[in-house]
Design an enzyme around this catalytic site. Sequence first.
Site, PDB file in Angstrom:
ATOM      1  CE1 TYR A   1      -5.222  -0.570 -11.660  1.00 23.35           C
ATOM      2  CE2 TYR A   1      -2.926  -0.217 -12.256  1.00 23.35           C
ATOM      3  CZ  TYR A   1      -3.979  -1.067 -11.992  1.00 23.35           C
ATOM      4  OH  TYR A   1      -3.779  -2.425 -12.059  1.00 23.35           O
TER       5      TYR A   1
ATOM      6  CD  GLU B   1       1.692  -9.367   1.607  1.00 22.27           C
ATOM      7  OE1 GLU B   1       0.848  -8.824   0.878  1.00 22.27           O
ATOM      8  OE2 GLU B   1       1.531 -10.486   2.088  1.00 22.27           O
ATOM      9  N   PRO B   2       5.344  -4.363   0.855  1.00 24.99           N
ATOM     10  CG  PRO B   2       7.074  -3.061   1.727  1.00 24.99           C
ATOM     11  CD  PRO B   2       6.457  -4.438   1.788  1.00 24.99           C
ATOM     12  N   GLY B   3       5.304  -3.825  -2.225  1.00 27.72           N
ATOM     13  CA  GLY B   3       5.907  -4.086  -3.532  1.00 27.72           C
ATOM     14  C   GLY B   3       6.187  -2.841  -4.343  1.00 27.72           C
ATOM     15  NE  ARG B   4       1.516   1.246  -6.610  1.00 28.58           N
ATOM     16  CZ  ARG B   4       0.952   1.263  -7.830  1.00 28.58           C
ATOM     17  NH1 ARG B   4       1.499   1.973  -8.795  1.00 28.58           N
ATOM     18  NH2 ARG B   4      -0.153   0.596  -8.061  1.00 28.58           N
TER      19      ARG B   4
ATOM     20  CB  CYS C   1      -5.571   1.517 -32.919  1.00 24.03           C
ATOM     21  SG  CYS C   1      -6.208   0.068 -32.081  1.00 24.03           S
ATOM     22  CD  GLU C   2      -7.920   1.341 -27.308  1.00 22.22           C
ATOM     23  OE1 GLU C   2      -8.657   1.878 -26.490  1.00 22.22           O
ATOM     24  OE2 GLU C   2      -8.040   0.191 -27.722  1.00 22.22           O
TER      25      GLU C   2
ATOM     26  CE1 TYR D   1       1.223  -4.348  -8.988  1.00 19.44           C
ATOM     27  CE2 TYR D   1       1.881  -2.216  -8.123  1.00 19.44           C
ATOM     28  CZ  TYR D   1       1.457  -3.510  -7.910  1.00 19.44           C
ATOM     29  OH  TYR D   1       1.268  -3.970  -6.638  1.00 19.44           O
TER      30      TYR D   1
ATOM     31  N   GLY E   1       0.775  -1.240   0.000  1.00 22.46           N
ATOM     32  CA  GLY E   1       0.000   0.000   0.000  1.00 22.46           C
ATOM     33  C   GLY E   1       0.807   1.292   0.000  1.00 22.46           C
TER      34      GLY E   1
HETATM   35  C1  LIG Z   1      -1.929  -9.076  -1.235  1.00 16.52           C
HETATM   36  C2  LIG Z   1      -1.057  -7.998  -1.784  1.00 16.52           C
HETATM   37  N1  LIG Z   1       0.040  -7.620  -1.094  1.00 16.52           N
HETATM   38  C3  LIG Z   1       0.865  -6.663  -1.558  1.00 16.52           C
HETATM   39  C4  LIG Z   1       0.617  -6.045  -2.758  1.00 16.52           C
HETATM   40  C5  LIG Z   1       1.566  -4.984  -3.225  1.00 16.52           C
HETATM   41  O1  LIG Z   1       1.018  -3.777  -2.899  1.00 16.52           O
HETATM   42  P1  LIG Z   1       1.637  -2.388  -3.371  1.00 16.52           P
HETATM   43  O2  LIG Z   1       1.390  -2.259  -4.816  1.00 16.52           O
HETATM   44  O3  LIG Z   1       0.834  -1.405  -2.612  1.00 16.52           O
HETATM   45  O4  LIG Z   1       3.058  -2.361  -2.991  1.00 16.52           O
HETATM   46  C6  LIG Z   1      -0.509  -6.392  -3.507  1.00 16.52           C
HETATM   47  C7  LIG Z   1      -0.807  -5.716  -4.757  1.00 16.52           C
HETATM   48  O5  LIG Z   1      -1.857  -5.721  -5.302  1.00 16.52           O
HETATM   49  C8  LIG Z   1      -1.373  -7.399  -2.993  1.00 16.52           C
HETATM   50  O6  LIG Z   1      -2.464  -7.778  -3.669  1.00 16.52           O
END
Ligand SMILES: Cc1ncc(COP(=O)(O)O)c(C=O)c1O
Length: 302
Positions: free
Chosen positions: A207, A165-168, A232-233, A261, A127
């Site tokens: 988004y 789980e801070p992926g982004r 083409c949009e 992403y 998040g």
């Molecule tokens: C279960 C879960 N954890 C972590 C994430 C990664 O989140 P963020 O994109 O906020 O880093 C996601 C992304 O959709 C997710 O579905």
Amino acid sequence: MALRAGAGTVVVDNFDDIDRLEHLLEHDREARARAPQRVLIRVIPDVDADTHEAMATGHRHSKFGLAVPDAVRAAARLRGDERLLLEGLHVHVGSQLLDTAPFARAVEAIAAIGELGEHAVYDLGGGLGVRYTYADRPPTIEEYVRTLTDAARKHLPATARLLIEPGRSLVAGAATTLYRAVTVKHGPRTLVAVDGGMGDNLEPMLYGQRFEATVGTRVGGGVGCDLMGRHCESGDTLIRDVPLRDPRVGDVIAVPVTGAYCLSLANNYNGARRPPVVFCADGTSREVVRRETYEDLLRRDV
Ligand SMILES: Cc1ncc(COP(=O)(O)O)c(C=O)c1O
């Protein structure tokens, strides 16, 4: 796959997941050998996060997880099955949050499930938002972690284990997409068309995510241009009204903060080939994903 691979923990989203796990642990020899399987329950915290609705995942009608009363029922069922070990709870309120308040509200919400034992795990998901534009002010890592730990101290058992789980936020800033300007049209608006678009970055279309951009060799200044993709949009607009200084055909146009992403959502719409990925550091570079070829596009045709 998860059970056979020996995944440490499986997050269950619903009662069907529990049915499936129970079935496998009963009938699959490899899976059974690994019992008890640790599980977390995904909980809907009923928290509205201020992000694009497609990225909000903790609101009341979210498709992810179980509402608190259902999660309580799931917990009771898991406790009654010795092949499954309820380790704790999982929550994820959404992605690209620029405000920390929803994180704290989610911790408070899942505390309502009740005590899960001394060493219960509370996986608080991802998040943490990212600075895509000059105007964005995402929380710092310290502010984010302080929010979670303060809320945990207030609402969860003192011995709770927290996971995040801070992926982004880990990867977004690691990449810059480099396009080549192929057309510059001067009219009521200056349109700069590039050799990419929704095939390599769907974030603006899915988004409404805004990015910044610059001409590679003329950074800063300039007038507002619309950065258009090649697909083409009309919806294939990468950025509206982004200042570019004297853009010309052949210029490299850099769009920073594309590490999250973008590659994973990349696609072959209109037969576009996905771009390569090049790692750069200390004046050296290394291709780590090669450019897609037309042969790649035809490879699955039978
Ligand atoms: C279960 C879960 N954890 C972590 C994430 C990664 O989140 P963020 O994109 O906020 O880093 C996601 C992304 O959709 C997710 O579905």
